[in-house]
Enzyme design. Structure first.
Site, PDB file in Angstrom:
ATOM      1  N   TYR A 162       0.810  -1.218   0.000  1.00 40.49           N
ATOM      2  CA  TYR A 162       0.000   0.000   0.000  1.00 40.49           C
ATOM      3  C   TYR A 162       0.846   1.273   0.000  1.00 40.49           C
ATOM      4  CZ  TYR A 162      -0.086  -0.611   5.232  1.00 40.49           C
ATOM      5  OH  TYR A 162       0.198  -0.803   6.554  1.00 40.49           O
ATOM      6  N   GLU A 163       0.163   2.377  -0.281  1.00 45.35           N
ATOM      7  CA  GLU A 163       0.782   3.701  -0.486  1.00 45.35           C
ATOM      8  C   GLU A 163       1.792   3.683  -1.633  1.00 45.35           C
ATOM      9  OE1 GLU A 163      -0.848   5.797   0.801  1.00 45.35           O
ATOM     10  OE2 GLU A 163      -1.766   4.677   2.425  1.00 45.35           O
ATOM     11  N   GLY A 164       1.466   2.944  -2.677  1.00 47.57           N
ATOM     12  CA  GLY A 164       2.360   2.805  -3.816  1.00 47.57           C
ATOM     13  C   GLY A 164       3.245   1.605  -3.607  1.00 47.57           C
TER      14      GLY A 164
END
Length: 583
Positions: A437-439
Site C-alpha cells: 500500500y501507499e504505492g
C-alpha cells in the site's frame, strides 16, 4: 511475549543521525530540548507497552467487526485510543496555531514507530490522520484549516485518504467518482460526491465521533487522466454551527476486507452519495487533486517505511526472547552434551544478529528521512531534494526489511513459529501489506529511477552518493557499493538505457542505493560508538559496534550482487510473449 520500547537506541539515533539537537537550535523547533526529547521517548515507550501492546493479540484474533454499515473495534481499543489522545501523543508535530505542539516531524515519527511496534494494525489509525492534517494544512483555505485541523490534530477526529477504486487499482487516473457543483441552498458552493472507493484504512470505526475523508473525484467536463482530478473534504457527519459532529452525511461503509493480516485495521469499501446527498467541499482548487493528495501520500510513504521498522523491532524482540528461553540440543563442538538455549547455536545467532542489524539500519534510514523533512521545513538548502530521494528508499527498503525480519522471526521459532499461538506468525502476516500500500515498492523503484534520478539536474542523487563515499573512508565494501551505485546512475542517466531498461533494473538499484545509504548511517554510528565507548564497558555501545560491523561486513557486500540485475536491461523480460510467460 512482552514488548519494551528500544528507548536507548531511539535516543542514540535521534541524536546522531537525525541531529535532533541541531534542529532544536532553530526557533521553529526550539521546544525539542534534550529533556523534552528524552521525556517523549520514555513516555511513549511506557504508554505503548502498557496500553497498545496488550491489545495486539485480540486485535488479530477478534479484529474489527462490520455490521450493517458500522465497524466496531475489539474490546479495549476505544479506551486505549482515548488515552492516546488525552496524552497529547497525536498532536506532537501539529501546527501550534491549531492546537499542535509544533515539534519536529522526527518526533511524530518516533511516536508512530513505538506505538506501531506495540500494535502494528492499531497505529494505522493515527498514521493516516497525520497525512490528512498535512494535506489540509498545506492546501486548505483558512476556513477549512480552522474548521477541521484542531480536532484532527488533537485526535478527536480521524482522517482518511480515498484514492483507489475497484476498476482502477494503482491507476488513479482511471477513477470515476464524480463531484457535481451545488449552485444554491445551504450547501451552495460545495459539491455532491458520488462514487465508491476501496482499501480505505479506518474508513469507518467507533473510536471517534467524526471521520474526515479526503476523496478524489472528477468535476463535470474534467480532462481525462490525473490532470482532471480534484480533492474534496467529505466528513462522515456534517458540522453543526458550533463546529461539532451533527447530521450524518451520505457516507456508507459497504463492507470491510478479510485480510491475511492487520485484522485490527478496518480496510473499508466506502460508498459516497448512494442516496444522492453526499456533500463535500473542494480543497486545493479544481484539478489540484493530485498535488494535494501527493502531499498526503509522501507523508504516508515515509510512515509506511516506519512500519518496516515497527514490525522488525517487534519480531526481533520476540525471536530473541524465545531463543534465550528455548532449550534444545547441545552446542556443536562444545564437548558438553547438555542441551542449551537455542541462542547458543551459530545459525540462530546469525538470524538474530541479521535481524538486529537490519532493524537498526532501517531505523537510521527512517530518522535520516524524517529529519531531512524537518530541515526542508526550515528551508535548509538541499534538504527537500534529499528527503525526496530518501522517501522511496525508506518506503521500499524499509518495508522489505520488515518482511525479511518477520520471516526470520518465524524461522527462529522453528515449528512453533508456524503455530499461531506463539504470535510470530501474526508479525509475518501483518508485515506483508507494507510493501503494497501507499504505492507498491515497484512503484517506489520506478519513482526513484524516473523522477528522482534527474532531480536538480541529477545533482541531488550524486550528492547523496558523494556523501556515502565520504563517510565510507577506508571501508572497502561500502566504497565499492557506492561506486557501483554511481556506475548504475550514470548508465541510467545516459541515452544508452531505455525507459524499459531503467525500470527493469529499478528495484535492484533501489535496494543497492538504500543499502549504501544505510551503510553510511551504520558506519557513522560505528564511529561514534567507538568514540563514546573509549575503553569503557557499556553493553549498549558494545552491541552497537557488533550490529553496525555486521551490516557493513555482511549485508553491504550482499547488495553488490544486484549490480548485474540493475544493469541487465529489459530484453530478457520481453523474450517471451505475454501468453508464453503466463503459461
Amino acid at each position: 511475549m512482552s514488548f519494551t520500547a528500544p528507548g536507548r537506541e531511539q535516543n542514540f539515533v535521534l541524536k546522531h543521525i537525525a541531529g535532533i539537537g541541531e534542529l532544536a537550535g532553530h526557533d521553529r523547533f526550539a521546544g525539542a530540548s534534550d529533556d523534552m526529547v528524552e521525556a517523549i521517548v520514555e513516555g511513549i515507550g511506557q504508554f505503548a507497552a502498557g496500553e497498545f501492546a496488550p491489545l495486539n493479540r485480540i486485535g488479530d484474533t477478534v479484529g474489527a467487526r462490520w455490521n450493517n454499515g458500522k465497524v466496531t473495534m475489539p474490546e479495549g481499543f476505544k479506551q486505549a485510543y482515548t488515552q492516546f489522545v488525552e496524552g497529547g501523543w497525536a498532536s506532537i508535530d501539529g501546527p501550534e496555531e491549531f492546537g499542535g505542539q509544533g515539534l519536529p516531524y522526527s518526533l511524530s515519527a518516533l511516536i508512530l514507530e513505538t506505538c506501531g511496534a506495540a500494535n502494528f494494525a492499531f497505529t494505522l489509525c493515527p498514521m493516516l490522520s497525520f497525512g490528512a492534517i498535512e494535506a489540509i494544512h498545506v492546501h486548505g483555505t483558512e476556513a477549512q484549516k480552522t474548521q477541521y485541523l484542531p480536532n484532527l490534530i488533537s485526535g478527536a477526529w480521524t482522517g482518511t485518504m480515498n484514492l483507489t477504486e475497484p476498476q482502477a487499482g494503482s491507476d488513479v487516473g482511471a477513477l470515476r467518482s464524480t463531484a457535481e457543483p451545488i449552485a444554491d441552498g445551504e450547501h451552495a458552493g460545495k459539491y455532491r460526491i458520488k462514487g465508491q472507493k476501496i482499501y480505505i484504512t479506518f474508513g469507518e470505526h467507533d473510536l471517534t465521533d467524526n471521520i474526515i475523508h479526503l476523496v478524489l473525484a472528477r468535476t463535470p467536463d474534467a480532462p481525462e487522466g490525473t490532470r482532471g482530478i480534484s480533492l474534496f473534504i467529505v466528513p462522515k457527519f456534517h458540522l453543526d454551527t458550533d463546529g461539532k459532529a451533527g447530521a450524518p452525511n451520505d457516507v456508507t461503509c459497504v463492507s470491510i476486507e478479510h485480510k491475511i493480516g492487520i485484522h485490527a485495521s478496518p480496510t473499508c469499501v466506502m460508498a459516497y452519495g448512494e442516496q444522492g446527498d453526499c456533500i463535500g467541499e473542494m480543497i486545493g482548487g479544481e484539478y489540484g487533486g493530485m498535488k494535494a493528495m501527493f502531499t498526503m501520500m509522501n507523508n504516508a510513504r515515509i510512515n509506511v517505511g516506519s512500519q518496516g521498522v515497527q514490525i522488525a523491532e517487534r519480531a526481533t524482540q520476540q525471536a530473541s526472547q524465545f531463543a534465550a528461553e528455548r532449550i534444545q540440543s547441545a552446542r556443536a563442538g562444545s564437548g558438553n552434551k547438555a542441551p542449551v538455549a537455542i541462542i547458543e547455536h551459530p545459525d540462530v545467532r546469525r538470524m538474530l544478529l541479521r535481524s538486529k542489524a537490519l532493524t537498526q539500519a532501517a531505523r537510521a534510514l527512517l530518522y535520516y528521512a524524517t529529519s531531512s523533512v524537518d530541515r526542508a521545513t526550515l528551508g535548509i538548502e538541499g534538504a527537500k531534494a534529499r528527503a525526496e530521494i530518501l522517501t522511496p528508499l525508506i518506503k521500499g527498503y524499509g518495508t522489505d526489511i520488515g518482511n525479511e525480519v518477520a520471516s526470520l522471526g518465524v524461522q527462529v521459532h522453528g515449528g512453533m513459529g508456524f503455530i499461531e499461538e506463539t504470535g510470530a506468525g501474526q508479525h509475518f502476516r501483518d508485515a506483508r501489506i507494507a510493501p503494497i500500500y501507499e504505492g507498491t515498492n515497484g512503484i517506489q523503484a520506478a519513482d526513484l529511477v524516473g523522477r528522482k534520478l534527474g532531480l536538480d539536474g541529477g545533482e541531488a542523487m550524486t550528492a547523496l552518493i558523494a556523501e556515502i563515499r565520504s563517510e565510507a573512508q577506508d571501508d572497502q565494501n561500502l566504497l565499492a557499493l557506492a561506486h557501483a551505485c554511481e556506475d548504475i546512475r550514470q548508465w541510467m542517466a545516459s541515452g544508452e538505457a531505455s525507459i524499459d531498461d531503467r525500470l527493469a533494473g529499478s528495484y535492484a538499484f533501489m535496494t543497492m542505493l538504500a543499502t549504501a545509504t544505510c551503510g553510511m548511517l551504520m558506519k557513522k554510528q560505528l564511529r561514534i560508538a567507538l568514540a563514546e565507548l573509549a575503553g569503557g564497558d557499556d553493553p549498549f555501545l558494545k552491541a552497537k559496534l557488533v550490529t553496525t560491523r555486521y551490516y557493513l561486513d555482511h549485508l553491504v557486500p550482499e547488495a553488490m550482487g544486484l549490480k548485474a540485475a540493475a544493469m541487465g536491461g529489459a530484453d530478457i523480460l520481453y523474450s517471451l510473449s505475454s501468453a508464453e510467460l503466463a503459461g
